[in-house]
Design a protein around this motif. Sequence first.
Motif, PDB file in Angstrom:
ATOM      1  N   GLU A 131      14.873  28.040 -27.474  1.00  0.00           N
ATOM      2  CA  GLU A 131      14.673  28.422 -28.873  1.00  0.00           C
ATOM      3  C   GLU A 131      14.457  29.923 -29.009  1.00  0.00           C
ATOM      4  O   GLU A 131      14.943  30.545 -29.955  1.00  0.00           O
ATOM      5  N   LEU A 132      13.758  30.513 -28.060  1.00  0.00           N
ATOM      6  CA  LEU A 132      13.532  31.957 -28.091  1.00  0.00           C
ATOM      7  C   LEU A 132      14.831  32.721 -27.854  1.00  0.00           C
ATOM      8  O   LEU A 132      15.064  33.757 -28.489  1.00  0.00           O
ATOM      9  N   HIS A 133      15.671  32.213 -26.963  1.00  0.00           N
ATOM     10  CA  HIS A 133      16.992  32.829 -26.757  1.00  0.00           C
ATOM     11  C   HIS A 133      17.792  32.825 -28.061  1.00  0.00           C
ATOM     12  O   HIS A 133      18.437  33.817 -28.406  1.00  0.00           O
ATOM     13  N   ILE A 134      17.739  31.719 -28.756  1.00  0.00           N
ATOM     14  CA  ILE A 134      18.481  31.604 -30.021  1.00  0.00           C
ATOM     15  C   ILE A 134      17.901  32.563 -31.056  1.00  0.00           C
ATOM     16  O   ILE A 134      18.644  33.228 -31.787  1.00  0.00           O
ATOM     17  N   ALA A 135      16.583  32.672 -31.107  1.00  0.00           N
ATOM     18  CA  ALA A 135      15.947  33.604 -32.043  1.00  0.00           C
ATOM     19  C   ALA A 135      16.363  35.039 -31.744  1.00  0.00           C
ATOM     20  O   ALA A 135      16.679  35.816 -32.666  1.00  0.00           O
ATOM     21  N   ASN A 136      16.399  35.401 -30.468  1.00  0.00           N
ATOM     22  CA  ASN A 136      16.831  36.749 -30.088  1.00  0.00           C
ATOM     23  C   ASN A 136      18.308  36.970 -30.418  1.00  0.00           C
ATOM     24  O   ASN A 136      18.700  38.074 -30.819  1.00  0.00           O
ATOM     25  N   LYS A 142      21.223  40.630 -36.673  1.00  0.00           N
ATOM     26  CA  LYS A 142      20.557  40.962 -37.937  1.00  0.00           C
ATOM     27  C   LYS A 142      20.499  39.779 -38.899  1.00  0.00           C
ATOM     28  O   LYS A 142      20.613  39.931 -40.104  1.00  0.00           O
ATOM     29  N   ARG A 143      20.326  38.602 -38.362  1.00  0.00           N
ATOM     30  CA  ARG A 143      20.113  37.390 -39.144  1.00  0.00           C
ATOM     31  C   ARG A 143      18.612  37.094 -39.085  1.00  0.00           C
ATOM     32  O   ARG A 143      18.146  36.235 -38.358  1.00  0.00           O
ATOM     33  N   TYR A 144      17.869  37.859 -39.844  1.00  0.00           N
ATOM     34  CA  TYR A 144      16.413  37.870 -39.720  1.00  0.00           C
ATOM     35  C   TYR A 144      15.752  36.567 -40.153  1.00  0.00           C
ATOM     36  O   TYR A 144      14.775  36.134 -39.547  1.00  0.00           O
ATOM     37  N   GLU A 149      12.814  31.797 -38.482  1.00  0.00           N
ATOM     38  CA  GLU A 149      12.651  30.337 -38.461  1.00  0.00           C
ATOM     39  C   GLU A 149      12.580  29.809 -37.029  1.00  0.00           C
ATOM     40  O   GLU A 149      11.776  28.922 -36.725  1.00  0.00           O
ATOM     41  N   ARG A 150      13.420  30.341 -36.158  1.00  0.00           N
ATOM     42  CA  ARG A 150      13.374  29.909 -34.751  1.00  0.00           C
ATOM     43  C   ARG A 150      12.056  30.316 -34.098  1.00  0.00           C
ATOM     44  O   ARG A 150      11.468  29.551 -33.338  1.00  0.00           O
ATOM     45  N   ALA A 151      11.603  31.520 -34.387  1.00  0.00           N
ATOM     46  CA  ALA A 151      10.329  31.978 -33.822  1.00  0.00           C
ATOM     47  C   ALA A 151       9.178  31.108 -34.318  1.00  0.00           C
ATOM     48  O   ALA A 151       8.295  30.723 -33.547  1.00  0.00           O
ATOM     49  N   LYS A 152       9.183  30.776 -35.606  1.00  0.00           N
ATOM     50  CA  LYS A 152       8.147  29.891 -36.159  1.00  0.00           C
ATOM     51  C   LYS A 152       8.196  28.519 -35.491  1.00  0.00           C
ATOM     52  O   LYS A 152       7.156  27.906 -35.233  1.00  0.00           O
ATOM     53  N   TYR A 153       9.412  28.032 -35.246  1.00  0.00           N
ATOM     54  CA  TYR A 153       9.578  26.730 -34.598  1.00  0.00           C
ATOM     55  C   TYR A 153       8.935  26.738 -33.207  1.00  0.00           C
ATOM     56  O   TYR A 153       8.250  25.788 -32.820  1.00  0.00           O
ATOM     57  N   VAL A 154       9.157  27.821 -32.457  1.00  0.00           N
ATOM     58  CA  VAL A 154       8.560  27.931 -31.126  1.00  0.00           C
ATOM     59  C   VAL A 154       7.038  27.940 -31.232  1.00  0.00           C
ATOM     60  O   VAL A 154       6.348  27.238 -30.487  1.00  0.00           O
ATOM     61  N   ILE A 155       6.526  28.713 -32.170  1.00  0.00           N
ATOM     62  CA  ILE A 155       5.070  28.811 -32.333  1.00  0.00           C
ATOM     63  C   ILE A 155       4.475  27.464 -32.731  1.00  0.00           C
ATOM     64  O   ILE A 155       3.426  27.060 -32.225  1.00  0.00           O
ATOM     65  N   LYS A 156       5.146  26.756 -33.616  1.00  0.00           N
ATOM     66  CA  LYS A 156       4.623  25.487 -34.120  1.00  0.00           C
ATOM     67  C   LYS A 156       4.738  24.354 -33.096  1.00  0.00           C
ATOM     68  O   LYS A 156       3.792  23.594 -32.881  1.00  0.00           O
TER      69      LYS A 156
END
Length: 174
Positions: A131-136, A142-144, A149-156
């Motif tokens: 998920e972090l790879h996808i967020a990066n 520049k699809r912020y 959303e991916r970063a939030k998913y990892v955190i949650k």
Amino acid sequence: YSSAIKRLEALDTLYPFSPHAKQTQLYLIFSYFKTSDYAQAAAASMRYIHLYPRDRHVDYAYYMKGVANFEQQRGTFARIFNLDNAWRDPGTQLSSYQDFLAVTNKFPHSRYYSDSLKRMIYLRNQFAQRELHIANFYMERKRYVAALERAKYVIKHYSQAPQAKKALVLSKRI
């Protein structure tokens, strides 16, 4: 193991209700695994679980199903070149996680409990890394919103994973 598989399959076919049928199934699971036929090992494990759900060795069947699915994902090239599995589709890793979860939930006193727990932690970290790879990936393009959303998913969902800190940093950057 190949010749053992042939003989065990013949024994299982000719005498499916013999007193040694359970042990034959367990040997088949192990033999398939040793010959790197992980799909067959998982299928044989599932068969054992369905035929003997209350047997004293059913924890072994769940565990071997999980290990077979775990190894099935990796493939030959991933082993040779030491590829990062987080870049790959989780596929059988999800099944493997569920199998190890079944071992830890249903058999807390099993000798396979601790190894199942370790493998679950490893898989959880792999899912978080993916998920972090996808967020990066989204961040580089520049699809912020998608990156956030991916970063939030990892955190949650993977708050215990080491990648949660990196996801938090990424979400703060946005």
